[in-house]
Motif scaffolding. Sequence first.
Motif, PDB file in Angstrom:
ATOM      1  N   VAL A 179       0.917  -1.012   0.044  1.00 18.70           N
ATOM      2  CA  VAL A 179      -0.511   0.063   0.612  1.00 18.70           C
ATOM      3  C   VAL A 179       0.705   1.006  -0.386  1.00 18.70           C
ATOM      4  CG1 VAL A 179      -1.558   1.059   1.425  1.00 18.70           C
ATOM      5  CG2 VAL A 179      -2.051  -1.002   1.271  1.00 18.70           C
ATOM      6  N   LYS A 180       1.247   1.371   0.855  1.00 15.88           N
ATOM      7  CA  LYS A 180       3.147   2.368   0.859  1.00 15.88           C
ATOM      8  C   LYS A 180       3.636   2.772  -0.307  1.00 15.88           C
ATOM      9  CE  LYS A 180       5.343   2.886   4.355  1.00 15.88           C
ATOM     10  NZ  LYS A 180       6.095   2.225   5.473  1.00 15.88           N
ATOM     11  N   ALA A 181       3.954   1.773  -1.192  1.00 15.91           N
ATOM     12  CA  ALA A 181       4.970   1.422  -2.286  1.00 15.91           C
ATOM     13  C   ALA A 181       3.144   2.538  -3.850  1.00 15.91           C
ATOM     14  CB  ALA A 181       5.261   0.350  -2.947  1.00 15.91           C
ATOM     15  N   ALA A 182       1.782   2.319  -3.684  1.00 15.44           N
ATOM     16  CA  ALA A 182       1.085   2.470  -4.369  1.00 15.44           C
ATOM     17  C   ALA A 182       1.228   3.537  -4.023  1.00 15.44           C
ATOM     18  CB  ALA A 182      -0.231   1.261  -4.571  1.00 15.44           C
ATOM     19  N   LEU A 183       0.627   4.634  -3.028  1.00 16.70           N
ATOM     20  CA  LEU A 183       1.096   5.322  -1.834  1.00 16.70           C
ATOM     21  C   LEU A 183       1.480   6.574  -2.895  1.00 16.70           C
ATOM     22  CD1 LEU A 183      -0.515   4.940   0.815  1.00 16.70           C
ATOM     23  CD2 LEU A 183      -2.125   5.900  -0.613  1.00 16.70           C
ATOM     24  N   PHE A 184       3.239   5.909  -2.495  1.00 17.36           N
ATOM     25  CA  PHE A 184       4.342   6.548  -2.980  1.00 17.36           C
ATOM     26  C   PHE A 184       4.537   7.036  -4.554  1.00 17.36           C
ATOM     27  CE2 PHE A 184       8.607   7.161  -4.230  1.00 17.36           C
ATOM     28  CZ  PHE A 184       8.670   8.376  -3.274  1.00 17.36           C
ATOM     29  N   GLU A 185       3.606   6.369  -5.515  1.00 17.59           N
ATOM     30  CA  GLU A 185       3.639   5.751  -7.352  1.00 17.59           C
ATOM     31  C   GLU A 185       2.608   6.734  -7.470  1.00 17.59           C
ATOM     32  OE1 GLU A 185       3.849   2.177 -11.042  1.00 17.59           O
ATOM     33  OE2 GLU A 185       3.062   1.993  -8.901  1.00 17.59           O
ATOM     34  N   ARG A 186       1.684   6.462  -6.938  1.00 17.77           N
ATOM     35  CA  ARG A 186       0.605   7.463  -7.755  1.00 17.77           C
ATOM     36  C   ARG A 186       0.918   9.233  -6.959  1.00 17.77           C
ATOM     37  NH1 ARG A 186      -5.031   7.215  -7.480  1.00 17.77           N
ATOM     38  NH2 ARG A 186      -4.488   5.570  -8.245  1.00 17.77           N
ATOM     39  N   SER A 187       1.538   9.159  -5.671  1.00 16.98           N
ATOM     40  CA  SER A 187       1.236  11.092  -5.319  1.00 16.98           C
ATOM     41  C   SER A 187       2.951  11.267  -5.415  1.00 16.98           C
ATOM     42  CB  SER A 187       1.001  10.801  -3.724  1.00 16.98           C
ATOM     43  OG  SER A 187      -0.378  10.883  -4.081  1.00 16.98           O
ATOM     44  N   GLY A 188       4.176  10.272  -5.974  1.00 23.28           N
ATOM     45  CA  GLY A 188       5.330  10.733  -5.970  1.00 23.28           C
ATOM     46  C   GLY A 188       5.714  11.169  -4.797  1.00 23.28           C
ATOM     47  N   THR A 189       5.019  11.898  -3.382  1.00 21.81           N
ATOM     48  CA  THR A 189       6.008  11.372  -2.507  1.00 21.81           C
ATOM     49  C   THR A 189       4.757  11.661  -1.129  1.00 21.81           C
ATOM     50  OG1 THR A 189       5.047  14.124  -1.410  1.00 21.81           O
ATOM     51  CG2 THR A 189       6.711  14.621  -3.091  1.00 21.81           C
ATOM     52  N   TYR A 190       5.656  10.530   0.398  1.00 19.56           N
ATOM     53  CA  TYR A 190       4.411  10.977   0.952  1.00 19.56           C
ATOM     54  C   TYR A 190       3.551  11.215   2.055  1.00 19.56           C
ATOM     55  CZ  TYR A 190       7.333   5.970   1.333  1.00 19.56           C
ATOM     56  OH  TYR A 190       7.464   4.513   1.022  1.00 19.56           O
ATOM     57  N   LEU A 191       4.801  12.716   1.397  1.00 16.41           N
ATOM     58  CA  LEU A 191       3.162  13.409   2.387  1.00 16.41           C
ATOM     59  C   LEU A 191       2.046  13.987   1.778  1.00 16.41           C
ATOM     60  CD1 LEU A 191       2.866  15.496   4.358  1.00 16.41           C
ATOM     61  CD2 LEU A 191       4.737  16.979   3.977  1.00 16.41           C
ATOM     62  N   ARG A 192       1.987  14.113   0.142  1.00 17.06           N
ATOM     63  CA  ARG A 192       1.277  14.420  -0.947  1.00 17.06           C
ATOM     64  C   ARG A 192       0.342  13.122  -0.469  1.00 17.06           C
ATOM     65  NH1 ARG A 192       4.106  14.454  -6.138  1.00 17.06           N
ATOM     66  NH2 ARG A 192       4.990  16.485  -5.424  1.00 17.06           N
ATOM     67  N   ALA A 193       0.586  11.630  -1.053  1.00 17.52           N
ATOM     68  CA  ALA A 193      -0.091  11.296  -0.431  1.00 17.52           C
ATOM     69  C   ALA A 193      -1.120  11.245   0.617  1.00 17.52           C
ATOM     70  CB  ALA A 193       0.651   9.578  -0.703  1.00 17.52           C
ATOM     71  N   TRP A 194       0.034  11.289   1.798  1.00 17.15           N
ATOM     72  CA  TRP A 194      -1.190  11.754   3.072  1.00 17.15           C
ATOM     73  C   TRP A 194      -2.332  12.064   3.197  1.00 17.15           C
ATOM     74  CZ3 TRP A 194      -1.868   8.353   7.729  1.00 17.15           C
ATOM     75  CH2 TRP A 194      -2.255   9.427   8.595  1.00 17.15           C
ATOM     76  N   ARG A 195      -1.968  13.529   2.743  1.00 12.50           N
ATOM     77  CA  ARG A 195      -2.451  14.735   2.916  1.00 12.50           C
ATOM     78  C   ARG A 195      -3.941  14.687   1.547  1.00 12.50           C
ATOM     79  NH1 ARG A 195      -0.324  20.936   2.486  1.00 12.50           N
ATOM     80  NH2 ARG A 195      -2.560  21.170   3.376  1.00 12.50           N
ATOM     81  N   ARG A 196      -3.585  14.086   0.243  1.00  8.63           N
ATOM     82  CA  ARG A 196      -4.278  13.957  -0.555  1.00  8.63           C
ATOM     83  C   ARG A 196      -5.900  12.559  -0.537  1.00  8.63           C
ATOM     84  NH1 ARG A 196      -0.879  16.147  -5.824  1.00  8.63           N
ATOM     85  NH2 ARG A 196      -0.679  18.838  -5.093  1.00  8.63           N
ATOM     86  N   MET A 197      -4.900  11.765   0.230  1.00  9.19           N
ATOM     87  CA  MET A 197      -5.323  10.439  -0.478  1.00  9.19           C
ATOM     88  C   MET A 197      -6.027   9.857   1.230  1.00  9.19           C
ATOM     89  SD  MET A 197      -3.528   8.389  -3.197  1.00  9.19           S
ATOM     90  CE  MET A 197      -5.091   7.337  -2.938  1.00  9.19           C
ATOM     91  N   LEU A 198      -5.044  10.052   2.046  1.00  8.33           N
ATOM     92  CA  LEU A 198      -6.302   9.753   3.354  1.00  8.33           C
ATOM     93  C   LEU A 198      -6.568  10.406   4.080  1.00  8.33           C
ATOM     94  CD1 LEU A 198      -2.309   7.659   4.220  1.00  8.33           C
ATOM     95  CD2 LEU A 198      -4.715   6.607   3.304  1.00  8.33           C
ATOM     96  N   ASP A 199      -5.694  11.495   4.817  1.00 11.20           N
ATOM     97  CA  ASP A 199      -5.873  12.573   6.163  1.00 11.20           C
ATOM     98  C   ASP A 199      -6.277  14.382   4.949  1.00 11.20           C
ATOM     99  OD1 ASP A 199      -5.964  14.139   8.152  1.00 11.20           O
ATOM    100  OD2 ASP A 199      -4.096  14.135   8.445  1.00 11.20           O
TER     101      ASP A 199
END
Length: 328
Positions: A154-174
């Motif tokens: 899941v973390k790899a998929a989030l990073f691949e989609r968003s480019g950074t973990y923080l961007r994935a966190w703010r746009r998809m999770l939080d």
Amino acid sequence: YLLAWRVSLTPNDSMSVHKTQFMKSCAKLGWYNASRQIWLTLAAEDNGIMSLHELDFRSAELLADFRRFAWTKFGSAAGVFRAIDKHNAKQVRMPEFVTALHALGFHRSLKSLFHGLDRKGFKSVSEDDFLFIDEWKPQPFLLAVANPEAAEEVKAALFERSGTYLRAWRRMLDKDDTNRCNWPQFQAACASLRYNGDTAGAWRHLDDDLSGYISYKELHEASANVLLEFKAWATEEFGSLMSAFQVFDEDDSKQVTKQEFCRACRVYNFIGKPTHLFHCLDVDGEGTLTIDEVCFLDGWVTEEKEEETSEPEPQQQQQQQQQQQQQQ
């Protein structure tokens, strides 16, 4: 919390409570003005219904595990009671409850479980106290086994989609910038990623303390530590991230360049690594920071997750039991 749920919120032993009933229960407890905010804080989904796991994930997980044990070995929770009631006394006290379940192979928090089942405060449980468990259909994630491989997927998929973990966190999770992601939010993000693996197992691995939510630190600890260090410093130095941004924005352009950011950090004695921090915050990669890219940290809940069990203290349990006896 299980006892509080059964005594104060769901007199009919339902495993979900409607918003109206919740408000009435809060009013009976004297929480007239705070009930709406409490509901908004606890209810993970905006559907007018709250479940036990939203009040306390640990209690729900313990009860779900006990139900699984009961159904696997005895076909029902009521069957467990009949197994531990060796003398057919129609009631079982705590020492017998604990000893019998240990002998049968269930070794979880048995004293806490007993207090949750002893709704009437009689210091004993009967078969009737187990029946609500058989009616309950716990959600799959309560019964999932932590799956570290799935979590990494899941973390790899989030990073691949968003480019950074923080961007994935703010746009998809939080999306509400609280530094908390609950199960519905996590499930929705995995669906958006079209992840077909063990979503529940990934969740249980990330939420390893059974708090019912994950923080950014549990997704990516290294960058989270950098952000939390900056948040703590800026809050102490300027009062908030908003105030810090206004100081950093020397030309009042509503954005802060890397040069401005690093210079301000040096001037005000930030002991971290400004360049690394800047690139961490610059989620769009444009080389400048906007208010939103910095001030979202003001909304982060940063208190440490509690290490202790979430069950009420014995004195609180006694008070809840006395309250129920007075109502009868």
